[in-house]
Design a protein around this motif. Structure first.
Motif, PDB file in Angstrom:
ATOM      1  N   ASN A   1       8.125   6.418   8.737  1.00 10.99           N
ATOM      2  CA  ASN A   1       7.017   5.499   9.030  1.00 10.99           C
ATOM      3  C   ASN A   1       6.322   5.061   7.739  1.00 10.99           C
ATOM      4  OD1 ASN A   1       7.195   5.442  11.853  1.00 10.99           O
ATOM      5  ND2 ASN A   1       6.146   7.408  12.020  1.00 10.99           N
ATOM      6  N   ILE A   2       6.437   5.911   6.711  1.00 16.44           N
ATOM      7  CA  ILE A   2       5.874   5.576   5.404  1.00 16.44           C
ATOM      8  C   ILE A   2       6.980   5.099   4.476  1.00 16.44           C
ATOM      9  CG2 ILE A   2       4.549   6.402   3.426  1.00 16.44           C
ATOM     10  CD1 ILE A   2       3.415   8.574   5.250  1.00 16.44           C
TER      11      ILE A   2
ATOM     12  N   TYR B   1      -2.123   6.168   3.093  1.00 17.50           N
ATOM     13  CA  TYR B   1      -0.767   6.694   3.027  1.00 17.50           C
ATOM     14  C   TYR B   1      -0.630   7.817   2.004  1.00 17.50           C
ATOM     15  CZ  TYR B   1       0.006   2.487   5.718  1.00 17.50           C
ATOM     16  OH  TYR B   1      -0.075   1.527   6.692  1.00 17.50           O
ATOM     17  N   GLN B   2      -1.468   7.839   1.004  1.00 19.71           N
ATOM     18  CA  GLN B   2      -1.384   8.896   0.011  1.00 19.71           C
ATOM     19  C   GLN B   2      -1.781  10.244   0.625  1.00 19.71           C
ATOM     20  OE1 GLN B   2      -2.822   7.705  -3.754  1.00 19.71           O
ATOM     21  NE2 GLN B   2      -2.736   9.736  -4.671  1.00 19.71           N
TER      22      GLN B   2
ATOM     23  N   LEU C   1      -2.569   7.871   8.784  1.00 17.66           N
ATOM     24  CA  LEU C   1      -1.755   6.669   8.980  1.00 17.66           C
ATOM     25  C   LEU C   1      -2.543   5.598   9.713  1.00 17.66           C
ATOM     26  CD1 LEU C   1       1.729   8.195   9.952  1.00 17.66           C
ATOM     27  CD2 LEU C   1       1.078   7.120   7.789  1.00 17.66           C
TER      28      LEU C   1
ATOM     29  N   GLN D   1       0.829  -1.208   0.000  1.00 17.23           N
ATOM     30  CA  GLN D   1       0.000   0.000   0.000  1.00 17.23           C
ATOM     31  C   GLN D   1       0.865   1.260   0.000  1.00 17.23           C
ATOM     32  OE1 GLN D   1      -3.217  -0.001   2.950  1.00 17.23           O
ATOM     33  NE2 GLN D   1      -3.140  -2.218   3.002  1.00 17.23           N
ATOM     34  N   LYS D   2       1.965   1.221   0.744  1.00 17.97           N
ATOM     35  CA  LYS D   2       2.868   2.373   0.798  1.00 17.97           C
ATOM     36  C   LYS D   2       3.523   2.607  -0.559  1.00 17.97           C
ATOM     37  CE  LYS D   2       4.025   2.062   5.739  1.00 17.97           C
ATOM     38  NZ  LYS D   2       5.085   1.750   6.731  1.00 17.97           N
TER      39      LYS D   2
ATOM     40  N   LYS E   1      -4.550   3.935   7.402  1.00 18.00           N
ATOM     41  CA  LYS E   1      -3.707   3.372   6.335  1.00 18.00           C
ATOM     42  C   LYS E   1      -3.962   4.048   4.986  1.00 18.00           C
ATOM     43  CE  LYS E   1      -2.823  -1.053   8.539  1.00 18.00           C
ATOM     44  NZ  LYS E   1      -3.341  -0.642   9.835  1.00 18.00           N
TER      45      LYS E   1
ATOM     46  N   ALA F   1      -1.643  10.900   3.816  1.00 20.86           N
ATOM     47  CA  ALA F   1      -0.612  11.202   4.821  1.00 20.86           C
ATOM     48  C   ALA F   1       0.579  11.873   4.152  1.00 20.86           C
ATOM     49  CB  ALA F   1      -0.184   9.924   5.532  1.00 20.86           C
TER      50      ALA F   1
END
Length: 692
Positions: free
Chosen positions: A683-684, A636-637, A631, A567-568, A634, A639
């Protein structure tokens, strides 16, 4: 004037599985060889049948192109004396290169001026240089199990019986082993004229076809498929295209004729897979289906010859298949007389691996590991019980009569036997699914229990072998650990399973060490396995089109949750294309590089003396609070988009503030601020890994 080139190796029948790799190698070697020889050509093709491997080059240059080569000589200082006269050094250099001193030129190099000679090598005729190159190709071809024959040291897939080598109308002087090249090929073994004389390479394909040998494998394959589909339609059925089987059949014959045979309808009562496997895997037959997907009591095969006496050939094939199906029916009937559960005890007598115990031991471990995975994935009590039951029965069909005779049906027959024994549908399906995926591109487990059991079975093997220091090396992977790890990765990613890889490994390691003595410590095994899965993850992301720098950024830290890493990668790939990224990345990289000098990340607000650093600290707290919620979800985009809002204050900070000042407290505080930001973004992903 250009000429065509034909080079054909005639052999005893080469195994079908050798053909495609051999043809690929021949083409690559010939392309490289002609390039090295400086021989231009129009087109280059490779052809093959079970009895021949052939190269056909159109419009090949008769003469090599001349080669001009620059050779470096002595420095200008060593080449000429103070009066500009050539020294012994340059005279010797010129003589050695076969040129006159006045033809030498002076060129500037990174280390000064040097004299250079231009050597011109006149090209030789193609007739002179081709024999050695073509002979070398024969010796370079690799086959899994080559043969030797006669008194020669030559090794090849099968004994070479003739060589046809023509450049234009002339025979090339080539001798391999005790076979001299000539202009004669061979027809179909039982049809045609036997020996086929070739006046020139242009005649090759057509003359062989006239003698019942279609040398173009692609033409042969297309013809076979056309015949199969036509014969199926004549019999009111259809055939599913099986590329692997079609390729194998293509390489088994030289002149195809498809025919349709039949078998007794009573065998249709058997499981469909039990009918198809003997047909496809053992007899190279194509099963025939109705429109609704059910089998017809028919099959299609392809003979190597004409339609003459086709009824006799058909009867022979039917007789062979009848015996196969009778065996299958007998084995299946015998298996149904026993309960699947009764087979489980026999697994204790079968060695899984000498260092890892019996299959019975593996079943016990997998049952516990699958239940643990189910717990982590939030299975209900009923699902956990079904998972345990499926694991208990998963390997029971390995000792059945059918699977002993047809190993390809492991898991598939287990599903049938479980249903016959009255097991839950979820248990029966999971028994089949736990072997999935079996190869690249295969289907993945579709049910929750099947997924848990598939991951547990594969992970038990991987952890066990790594704990015993049995790991894949180079191209060697005898226990298919790479394939099994890829199976786990694809299952996790495609089914969006959020589960800790390290915790699964630790659980598996603990279960194994209760039964066997590992060579490595749990920490060593875990570290090696995480690195191993990281490589598989890199491959999967790369095949999905993710840029290498995005992969490096996402996988920079320790890999634990495969689905989250995926996902990241998706989010970062999208963020990388935005204007916010381009404005942020330079400042962030500078911040990350400076942050490496920090000893801690605790910021003291009272030491924030410059308005720019105060603004950066305050803005980061706001962004962090907003990004935390993304986050947590989830996303991530979003974030990353929030973090992108720091770009302006980071630029202002570096314009207004000197980080590495003499005051140690202020310097450490500013470094701590940068470290806090860099650590949070990591973290990402580690954005410092990205290429601008």
């Amino acid at each position: 004037m250009a000429k065509d080139l034909l080079f054909e190796l005639g052999t005893e029948e080469i195994p079908a599985r050798f053909m495609a790799p051999a043809l690929r190698q021949m083409k690559e070697l010939l392309e490289a060889g002609l390039k090295e020889l400086r021989l231009d050509y129009s087109t280059l093709n490779v052809y093959g049948t079970p009895r021949r491997l052939a190269l056909l080059v159109k419009e090949l240059a008769e003469q090599q192109s001349d080669l001009a080569e620059e050779v470096k000589g002595p420095s200008i200082k060593a080449a000429y004396d103070g009066d500009g006269n050539p020294t012994k050094a340059v005279l010797g250099f010129a003589r050695g290169q076969g040129v006159q001193v006045e033809d030498l030129v002076v060129q500037e190099t990174p280390t000064g001026k040097y004299v250079f000679a231009t050597k011109r090598n006149a090209g030789q005729s193609a007739e002179a240089v081709l024999p050695d190159m073509l002979t070398s190709i024969v010796h370079k071809l690799y086959f899994p199990k080559p043969m030797r024959w006669g008194d020669s040291d030559l090794k090849f897939a099968r004994p070479i019986r003739w060589i046809a080598a023509l450049l234009g109308n002339e025979v090339l002087k080539i001798t391999i082993g005790d076979i001299k090249a000539d202009r004669f090929s061979r027809s179909h073994r039982f049809l045609g004229s036997g020996v086929v004389e070739l006046a020139s390479p242009q005649e090759y394909i057509q003359k062989l076809k006239e003698n019942y040998c279609i040398v173009d494998q692609e033409e042969r394959k297309e013809l076979i498929w056309e015949q199969i589909t036509a014969v199926a339609a004549e019999n009111r059925g259809k055939v599913h295209k099986d590329e692997k089987l079609l390729e194998e059949v293509t390489q088994l014959l030289e002149y195809p004729t498809a025919l349709c045979g039949s078998f007794e309808e009573k065998y249709l009562a058997l499981p469909q897979e039990l009918l198809i496997t003997p047909m496809r895997e053992h007899q190279r037959y194509f099963p025939v289906f109705k429109e609704d997907g059910s089998l017809l009591p028919k099959f299609i095969t392809v003979r190597n010859g004409l339609e003459k006496h086709i009824d006799i050939v058909t009867a022979g094939n039917e007789k062979v298949l009848r015996a196969r199906l009778a065996d299958a029916e007998f084995f299946y009937t015998e298996d149904l007389k026993k309960n699947l559960e009764d087979n489980v005890a026999k697994l204790d007598t079968i060695v899984f691996h000498e260092k890892l115990g019996s299959l019975g031991d593996k079943v016990k471990r997998v049952e516990k590991l699958a239940r643990y995975i189910g717990t982590q994935l939030g299975f209900s009590a009923e699902e956990l019980n079904a998972t345990s039951r499926a694991a208990f029965l998963a390997k029971a069909d390995l000792v059945s009569n059918v699977v002993y005779e047809f190993p390809e049906l492991q898991g598939i027959m287990g599903e049938y036997y479980a249903r016959h024994a009255g097991e839950e549908e979820a248990v029966a399906v999971a028994i089949r699914e736990h072997y999935l995926p079996r190869f690249a591109g295969d289907e993945l487990p579709a049910t929750k229990i099947g997924m848990a059991l598939s991951i547990a079975d594969k992970l038990d093997s991987i952890v066990g072998f790594f704990g015993m220091d049995i790991q894949p090396t180079g191209s060697q992977d005898p226990y298919a650990l790479r394939r099994q790890a890829l199976g786990i990765v694809h299952t996790v990613l495609n089914r969006d399973l959020e589960i800790s890889l390290s915790k699964m490994v630790e659980e598996s390691d603990q279960l194994l060490t209760e039964q066997v003595d590992f060579i490595h410590s749990p920490e060593k095994t875990l570290g090696d396995l995480l690195a191993f899965f990281k490589q598989r993850m890199e491959n999967v992301l790369s095949e999905a089109g993710v840029r290498y720098d995005v992969i490096n950024a996402v996988l920079a830290g320790q890999l634990d949750n495969l689905d989250v890493a995926n996902q990241k990668a998706v989010a970062l790939s999208a963020f990388r294309e935005t204007e916010e990224f381009r404005q942020l990345i330079t400042g962030f990289k500078r911040a990350a590089n400076l942050a490496k000098n920090a000893t801690h990340s605790q910021v003291k607000e009272e030491l924030l003396s410059d308005p720019a650093e105060t603004q950066l600290y305050q803005e980061f707290q706001k962004v962090k609070k907003a990004a935390d919620s993304f986050l947590q979800a989830k996303d991530y985009q979003k974030a990353l988009a929030m973090i992108g809002e720091l770009r302006t204050v980071i630029d202002v900070f570096f314009t207004a503030v000197m980080v590495m000042v003499e005051d140690e407290e202020i310097k450490e505080n500013r470094l701590a601020l940068l470290k806090q930001i860099a650590d949070y973004v990591k973290n990402i992903a580690d954005l410092s890994q990205l290429v601008d």
